[in-house]
Design a protein around this motif. Structure first.
Motif, PDB file in Angstrom:
ATOM      1  N   GLN A 153     -11.230   2.784   0.588  1.00  0.00           N
ATOM      2  CA  GLN A 153      -9.938   2.891  -0.057  1.00  0.00           C
ATOM      3  C   GLN A 153      -9.996   3.959  -1.134  1.00  0.00           C
ATOM      4  O   GLN A 153     -11.032   4.241  -1.718  1.00  0.00           O
ATOM      5  N   HIS A 200      -2.635   0.370  -1.925  1.00  0.00           N
ATOM      6  CA  HIS A 200      -3.159   0.954  -0.697  1.00  0.00           C
ATOM      7  C   HIS A 200      -2.301   0.512   0.476  1.00  0.00           C
ATOM      8  O   HIS A 200      -1.639  -0.533   0.421  1.00  0.00           O
ATOM      9  N   HIS A 240       2.117  -6.640   5.264  1.00  0.00           N
ATOM     10  CA  HIS A 240       0.725  -7.037   5.113  1.00  0.00           C
ATOM     11  C   HIS A 240      -0.195  -5.823   4.997  1.00  0.00           C
ATOM     12  O   HIS A 240      -1.345  -5.960   4.551  1.00  0.00           O
ATOM     13  N   SER A 289      -1.519  -3.408   0.030  1.00  0.00           N
ATOM     14  CA  SER A 289      -2.359  -4.244  -0.832  1.00  0.00           C
ATOM     15  C   SER A 289      -2.317  -3.715  -2.259  1.00  0.00           C
ATOM     16  O   SER A 289      -2.337  -2.504  -2.489  1.00  0.00           O
ATOM     17  N   GLN A 327      -4.393  -4.343  -5.757  1.00  0.00           N
ATOM     18  CA  GLN A 327      -5.630  -4.926  -6.269  1.00  0.00           C
ATOM     19  C   GLN A 327      -6.279  -5.829  -5.217  1.00  0.00           C
ATOM     20  O   GLN A 327      -6.685  -6.965  -5.502  1.00  0.00           O
ATOM     21  N   ASN A 328      -6.322  -5.333  -3.991  1.00  0.00           N
ATOM     22  CA  ASN A 328      -6.990  -6.002  -2.875  1.00  0.00           C
ATOM     23  C   ASN A 328      -6.288  -7.269  -2.393  1.00  0.00           C
ATOM     24  O   ASN A 328      -6.808  -7.981  -1.544  1.00  0.00           O
ATOM     25  N   ASP A 329      -5.113  -7.577  -2.921  1.00  0.00           N
ATOM     26  CA  ASP A 329      -4.305  -8.695  -2.427  1.00  0.00           C
ATOM     27  C   ASP A 329      -3.076  -8.123  -1.732  1.00  0.00           C
ATOM     28  O   ASP A 329      -2.331  -7.320  -2.319  1.00  0.00           O
ATOM     29  N   ARG A 330      -2.861  -8.539  -0.496  1.00  0.00           N
ATOM     30  CA  ARG A 330      -1.800  -7.947   0.321  1.00  0.00           C
ATOM     31  C   ARG A 330      -0.438  -8.604   0.079  1.00  0.00           C
ATOM     32  O   ARG A 330      -0.356  -9.784  -0.280  1.00  0.00           O
ATOM     33  N   GLU A 334       3.098 -10.163   1.371  1.00  0.00           N
ATOM     34  CA  GLU A 334       3.382 -11.073   2.481  1.00  0.00           C
ATOM     35  C   GLU A 334       4.883 -11.119   2.723  1.00  0.00           C
ATOM     36  O   GLU A 334       5.673 -11.258   1.784  1.00  0.00           O
ATOM     37  N   TRP A 390       3.716 -11.680  -3.441  1.00  0.00           N
ATOM     38  CA  TRP A 390       2.359 -11.187  -3.740  1.00  0.00           C
ATOM     39  C   TRP A 390       1.665 -12.262  -4.553  1.00  0.00           C
ATOM     40  O   TRP A 390       2.179 -12.720  -5.587  1.00  0.00           O
ATOM     41  N   ARG A 391       0.530 -12.699  -4.060  1.00  0.00           N
ATOM     42  CA  ARG A 391      -0.211 -13.799  -4.672  1.00  0.00           C
ATOM     43  C   ARG A 391       0.650 -15.047  -4.800  1.00  0.00           C
ATOM     44  O   ARG A 391       0.565 -15.798  -5.779  1.00  0.00           O
ATOM     45  N   CYS A 451       2.373   5.088  -1.180  1.00  0.00           N
ATOM     46  CA  CYS A 451       1.423   4.146  -1.796  1.00  0.00           C
ATOM     47  C   CYS A 451       0.248   4.886  -2.429  1.00  0.00           C
ATOM     48  O   CYS A 451      -0.196   4.534  -3.529  1.00  0.00           O
TER      49      CYS A 451
END
Length: 410
Positions: free
Chosen positions: A16, A22, A62, A65, A67-70, A72, A145-146, A373
């Motif tokens: 990445q 991302h 999906h 992302s 901070q590494n959380d995608r 939804e 998100w989260r 992004c």
């Protein structure tokens, strides 16, 4: 729900970039899903398109992302379908009434008919803007998100009314009021957007947008003015009995070069306006990103014209190749005038129908999302972690008016 295979994302670069946002998806799996969507939509006479949209959105959402959380997408096809049915129940009587009024005005004469057509266009434009706002309201409410959702408040009716008034002002001022129109759009949408219980704030101004748009407006007026004066001088267009513009065929019979001049001139106008629109959209995007805050979080964008120019050039080449190739195929098949030629022509139309959205998604939307992004940087991103879930109610049904009026790319 999308299958596990559909949400199996891969990257070609093995890692990445150094950014908080991302975007990475498997184009192969997206391609397979797009082909399935087209086939099932054909077999169900278009009813499957609500499920098709839902599958594609889950894949695209999906793919993003932070901070590494995608992200939804939690919307359901059933919501889109029910919303579409409700919108059609509301729109059908209105459309029938508008058509009846237009027919009555046609009997009264060409002048009342022109007025009726203008009013009909204004009415449709208002509903288009109303649908656009509700579309984004639904999409944000189904984005999380989260585990925390986004929301869009405000009134779709108020948004559409003000946009309509600013559009009229833009037409009257020959484009010079357009920055104020865009300023209202951005202010109203972004300042009504929230993540959980925290609001986004947009601090851009019409003056700032005017500095971006005025060169494009001036060049557009000059180019359209020159081309319009030529068309007027040769009397290229007239009005039919239904008060609609028609091409004056006498111009081409008297001047063999008129067709070439109009064709080349139209192409020059199209390319000029396309380049201008492309450039100012990039500059406007950077401006709105830099003027948007979320609590203590700040945003910036390094998006440049050069960074995404190749995307549009590739799409333009594909469009020209496809257009001229398809036109040539139709020409020769019509010359054959055989049953086999007609059958091949029908197959060609079917392939073109399937290929159009697939090419647009794979070669335009996905690369654009990747570039956007990659360009965005966030300072103090921890502000998002402090947002709590909101008790605000989400829309129950989907983008009814947007589906009925075919608003939105996917």
């Amino acid at each position: 729900m999308a299958s596990t295979a559909e949400l199996d994302f891969t990257r070609s670069d093995g890692g990445q970039e150094n950014s908080e946002i991302h975007f990475s998806i498997s184009r192969k799996q997206l391609l397979i899903r797009l082909i399935k969507n087209k086939i099932f939509s054909l077999l169900t006479l278009g009813i499957y398109r609500f499920w098709a949209k839902t599958h594609v959105r889950r894949i695209l959402w999906h793919g993003v992302s932070i901070q590494n959380d995608r992200l939804e997408y939690i919307g359901r096809a059933k919501e889109l379908f029910i919303g579409f049915l409700i919108a059609m129940i509301i729109l059908m009587p209105i459309m029938l009434a508008a058509g009846l009024i237009t027919d009555l005005l046609a009997v009264a004469g060409p002048d009342p008919l022109v007025v009726g057509q203008v009013m009909n266009f204004v009415f449709l434009y208002f509903f288009w803007q109303f649908a656009r706002y509700r579309l984004w309201r639904y999409r944000l409410s189904r984005t999380s998100w989260r585990g925390i959702r986004f929301f869009l408040t405000g009134s779709g009716f108020k948004y559409a009314s003000y946009v309509l008034l600013w559009t009229i002002a833009t037409v009257v001022t020959l484009g010079w009021a357009y920055p104020w129109q865009q300023a209202f759009r951005l202010n109203y949408q972004l300042n009504n957007t929230q993540f959980g219980d925290t609001w986004f704030t947009y601090q851009g101004t019409a003056k700032g947008l005017f500095q971006i748009y005025w060169p494009a407006i001036l060049v557009t007026q000059i180019v359209l003015g020159i081309f319009g004066f030529y068309l007027y001088s040769v009397d290229a267009f007239g009005l039919s009995a239904e008060a609609t513009p028609i091409l004056n065929e006498d111009v081409f019979s008297s001047d063999p070069y008129a067709g070439w001049i109009m064709g080349i001139g139209g192409l020059v106008v199209f390319l000029t306006l396309s380049v201008l629109a492309f450039a100012v959209r990039v500059w406007e995007f950077r401006y709105l990103v830099e003027k948007t805050n979320f609590a203590t979080a700040r945003f910036s964008s390094t998006l440049t014209i050069r960074s995404i120019l190749s995307i549009f050039l590739l799409l333009l080449v594909l469009g020209f190749v496809g257009y001229f190739g398809f036109a040539a195929a139709i020409y020769y098949l019509l010359i054959l005038a055989s049953d086999a030629g007609i059958f091949i022509l029908m197959i060609g139309f079917l392939i073109a129908y399937i290929a159009y959205d697939i090419i647009k998604m794979l070669f335009l939307i996905v690369p654009l999302v990747e570039a956007v992004c990659k360009s965005i940087e966030i300072s103090n991103i921890e502000a998002f972690e402090h947002a709590a879930a909101s008790a605000r109610k989400s829309p129950k049904y989907g983008e009814g008016f947007a589906d009925a009026l075919d608003v939105g790319a996917f």
